[in-house]
Design an enzyme around this catalytic site. Structure first.
Site, PDB file in Angstrom:
ATOM      1  N   ARG A  29       0.764  -1.234   0.058  1.00 10.04           N
ATOM      2  CA  ARG A  29       0.193   0.144   0.005  1.00 10.04           C
ATOM      3  C   ARG A  29       0.713   1.312   0.025  1.00 10.04           C
ATOM      4  O   ARG A  29       0.450   2.267  -0.458  1.00 10.04           O
ATOM      5  CB  ARG A  29      -0.856  -0.053   1.134  1.00 10.04           C
ATOM      6  CG  ARG A  29      -1.971  -1.169   1.239  1.00 10.04           C
ATOM      7  CD  ARG A  29      -3.009  -0.785   2.029  1.00 10.04           C
ATOM      8  NE  ARG A  29      -4.147  -1.890   2.092  1.00 10.04           N
ATOM      9  CZ  ARG A  29      -5.209  -1.849   2.987  1.00 10.04           C
ATOM     10  NH1 ARG A  29      -5.473  -1.013   3.589  1.00 10.04           N
ATOM     11  NH2 ARG A  29      -6.134  -2.853   2.629  1.00 10.04           N
ATOM     12  N   ASP A 102      -4.020   4.021   4.795  1.00 10.27           N
ATOM     13  CA  ASP A 102      -3.079   3.667   3.476  1.00 10.27           C
ATOM     14  C   ASP A 102      -3.693   3.258   2.226  1.00 10.27           C
ATOM     15  O   ASP A 102      -2.846   3.133   1.389  1.00 10.27           O
ATOM     16  CB  ASP A 102      -2.034   2.785   4.196  1.00 10.27           C
ATOM     17  CG  ASP A 102      -2.599   1.455   4.668  1.00 10.27           C
ATOM     18  OD1 ASP A 102      -3.884   1.218   4.365  1.00 10.27           O
ATOM     19  OD2 ASP A 102      -1.695   0.701   5.298  1.00 10.27           O
ATOM     20  N   ASP A 103      -5.058   3.137   2.278  1.00  9.62           N
ATOM     21  CA  ASP A 103      -5.633   2.989   0.909  1.00  9.62           C
ATOM     22  C   ASP A 103      -6.462   4.229   0.400  1.00  9.62           C
ATOM     23  O   ASP A 103      -7.103   4.218  -0.320  1.00  9.62           O
ATOM     24  CB  ASP A 103      -6.527   1.892   0.945  1.00  9.62           C
ATOM     25  CG  ASP A 103      -7.823   1.671   2.117  1.00  9.62           C
ATOM     26  OD1 ASP A 103      -7.496   2.826   2.846  1.00  9.62           O
ATOM     27  OD2 ASP A 103      -8.143   0.644   2.189  1.00  9.62           O
ATOM     28  N   ASP A 195     -12.464   5.887  14.744  1.00  6.92           N
ATOM     29  CA  ASP A 195     -13.257   6.974  14.032  1.00  6.92           C
ATOM     30  C   ASP A 195     -14.562   7.130  14.560  1.00  6.92           C
ATOM     31  O   ASP A 195     -14.853   8.379  14.725  1.00  6.92           O
ATOM     32  CB  ASP A 195     -13.352   6.750  12.549  1.00  6.92           C
ATOM     33  CG  ASP A 195     -14.201   5.410  12.375  1.00  6.92           C
ATOM     34  OD1 ASP A 195     -14.372   4.645  13.025  1.00  6.92           O
ATOM     35  OD2 ASP A 195     -14.291   5.158  11.029  1.00  6.92           O
ATOM     36  N   HIS A 219     -13.816   3.694   0.197  1.00  7.37           N
ATOM     37  CA  HIS A 219     -14.427   2.404  -0.428  1.00  7.37           C
ATOM     38  C   HIS A 219     -15.542   2.009  -0.105  1.00  7.37           C
ATOM     39  O   HIS A 219     -16.022   0.984  -0.697  1.00  7.37           O
ATOM     40  CB  HIS A 219     -13.116   1.831  -0.720  1.00  7.37           C
ATOM     41  CG  HIS A 219     -12.626   0.932   0.750  1.00  7.37           C
ATOM     42  ND1 HIS A 219     -13.548   0.032   1.532  1.00  7.37           N
ATOM     43  CD2 HIS A 219     -11.503   1.007   1.271  1.00  7.37           C
ATOM     44  CE1 HIS A 219     -12.701  -0.248   2.471  1.00  7.37           C
ATOM     45  NE2 HIS A 219     -11.593   0.353   2.542  1.00  7.37           N
TER      46      HIS A 219
HETATM   47  N1  UDP Z   1      -4.629  -1.362   9.529  1.00  8.88           N
HETATM   48  C1  UDP Z   1      -3.995  -1.643  10.858  1.00  8.88           C
HETATM   49  N2  UDP Z   1      -3.730  -2.797  11.327  1.00  8.88           N
HETATM   50  C2  UDP Z   1      -4.349  -4.023  10.757  1.00  8.88           C
HETATM   51  C3  UDP Z   1      -5.111  -3.851   9.790  1.00  8.88           C
HETATM   52  C4  UDP Z   1      -5.354  -2.763   9.231  1.00  8.88           C
HETATM   53  O1  UDP Z   1      -3.406  -0.822  11.209  1.00  8.88           O
HETATM   54  O2  UDP Z   1      -4.017  -5.166  11.449  1.00  8.88           O
HETATM   55  C5  UDP Z   1      -4.900  -0.157   8.878  1.00  8.88           C
HETATM   56  C6  UDP Z   1      -4.655  -0.287   7.581  1.00  8.88           C
HETATM   57  O3  UDP Z   1      -3.285  -0.002   7.373  1.00  8.88           O
HETATM   58  C7  UDP Z   1      -5.559   0.963   7.200  1.00  8.88           C
HETATM   59  C8  UDP Z   1      -6.607   0.719   8.018  1.00  8.88           C
HETATM   60  O4  UDP Z   1      -6.147   0.075   8.998  1.00  8.88           O
HETATM   61  O5  UDP Z   1      -4.857   2.108   7.117  1.00  8.88           O
HETATM   62  C9  UDP Z   1      -7.957   0.155   7.479  1.00  8.88           C
HETATM   63  O6  UDP Z   1      -7.450  -1.404   6.961  1.00  8.88           O
HETATM   64  P1  UDP Z   1      -8.306  -1.732   5.670  1.00  8.88           P
HETATM   65  O7  UDP Z   1      -8.149  -1.096   4.514  1.00  8.88           O
HETATM   66  O8  UDP Z   1      -7.514  -2.975   5.566  1.00  8.88           O
HETATM   67  O9  UDP Z   1      -9.686  -2.307   6.384  1.00  8.88           O
HETATM   68  P2  UDP Z   1     -11.063  -1.567   6.160  1.00  8.88           P
HETATM   69  O10 UDP Z   1     -11.277  -1.361   7.408  1.00  8.88           O
HETATM   70  O11 UDP Z   1     -10.902  -0.345   5.193  1.00  8.88           O
HETATM   71  O12 UDP Z   1     -11.737  -2.544   5.293  1.00  8.88           O
HETATM   72 MN    MN Z   2      -9.689   0.166   3.706  1.00  2.52          MN
END
Ligand code: UDP
Ligand code: MN
Length: 279
Positions: A29, A102-103, A195, A219
């Site tokens: 990422r 980071d996405d 958040d 997303h």
């Molecule tokens: N993240 C983290 N630790 C983890 C998994 C994810 O700090 O074990 C962070 C990741 O780098 C990103 C955010 O949490 O900045 C959200 O993760 P992700 O996009 O994989 O999941 P989402 O919640 O968006 O589905």
């Molecule tokens: Mn994400």
């Protein structure tokens, strides 16, 4: 002649940009971020991770912070990172705290022009909720019972995955409950993600309002509906999924094999002079 009052109140150096990441995502990422938007805000951007990583420490010019938080994706670990992000901002002399995942792709000029409309000496919480109505929860904090029951509380929160910004004035008001690691205790008490906890502190405890800012995107929205012509007006973008379940921007430019996230193509649309851009 430019009137001082109309000059942009905010410059790049006023921002503290934090990006939450984790060791296993550094390569997958951070690479695209380092090639694209990071180049426009290198001094201001800090990556908050959970491990040492000499390679990325170097590639970020020493801007990778090891929070020592757990590497797992549970509430405690994520709240721990947010807590370190917040405390690092408070120790800085910056006027705005902006958090991203980071996405996220961050459109730096648009972020700056948006923040320029608000004073960091006033209380501002800018971001975009991902739900249509305020979150309603049982108030675990209140001891006071109404008719023998706990009252429900309602508040808005900005989705962390779309990014959000908090002015220094507001961050200072949050600090009695949230600084020095206390943010983690609030997360634990209300048992909600980082958040949501930010929204709880600002809207419920401090009674300040989230300013709905539609240009932040996570997303959780379908990325393909953002029109290319509108990219310069958006503050953040994101991506998710793989294979047939991709949620990515529809951006012309580079081949999907070299730009699966579409962030390089997006970057080229905004800044066509970059060396990797088609010409
Ligand atoms: N993240 C983290 N630790 C983890 C998994 C994810 O700090 O074990 C962070 C990741 O780098 C990103 C955010 O949490 O900045 C959200 O993760 P992700 O996009 O994989 O999941 P989402 O919640 O968006 O589905
Ligand atoms: Mn994400």
């Amino acid at each position: 002649e430019v009137t001082p009052a109309l000059q942009a109140l905010t410059s790049l150096g006023d921002l503290f940009i934090s990006v939450k990441t984790t060791l296993s995502y550094h390569r997958s990422r951070l690479d695209v971020i380092l090639k694209t938007w990071f180049t426009l805000a290198q001094e201001e951007t800090w990556f908050f991770s959970d491990s040492q990583d000499p390679e990325y420490q170097e590639r970020t010019n020493g801007h990778l912070i090891n929070t020592n938080c757990s590497t797992s994706h549970n509430r405690k670990a994520l709240c721990c990172k947010m807590s370190v992000e917040f405390d690092t901002f408070l120790r800085s002399d910056k006027k705005w705290f902006c958090h991203f995942d980071d996405d996220n792709y961050v459109n730096i000029p648009k972020l700056l022009s948006t923040l320029g409309k608000y004073s960091p000496q006033e209380d501002w919480y800018l971001g975009r909720p991902s739900i249509r109505t305020p979150l309603e929860i049982l108030d675990r904090e209140k001891k006071k019972l109404v008719d023998g029951k706990r009252e429900n509380i309602k508040f808005w929160f900005a989705t962390g995955g779309a990014g959000f910004c908090i002015s220094r004035a507001l961050a200072l008001k949050m600090s009695p409950v949230a600084s020095g690691g206390k943010f983690i205790s609030v997360c634990e008490r209300i048992r909600l993600p980082d958040d949501v906890t930010i929204g709880y502190i600002i809207e419920h405890l401090l009674k300040k309002k989230l300013t709905y800012t539609s240009e932040f995107h996570s997303h959780l929205e379908p990325m393909k509906f953002l029109r290319q012509e509108s990219f310069p007006e958006q503050i953040t973008f994101s991506y998710s999924g793989q294979g047939r379940d991709l949620n990515v921007l529809k951006a012309e430019g580079l081949d999907e094999r070299i730009d699966p996230t579409r962030f390089m193509s997006l970057h080229c649309y905004l800044f066509p002079h970059y060396s990797f851009c088609p010409r």
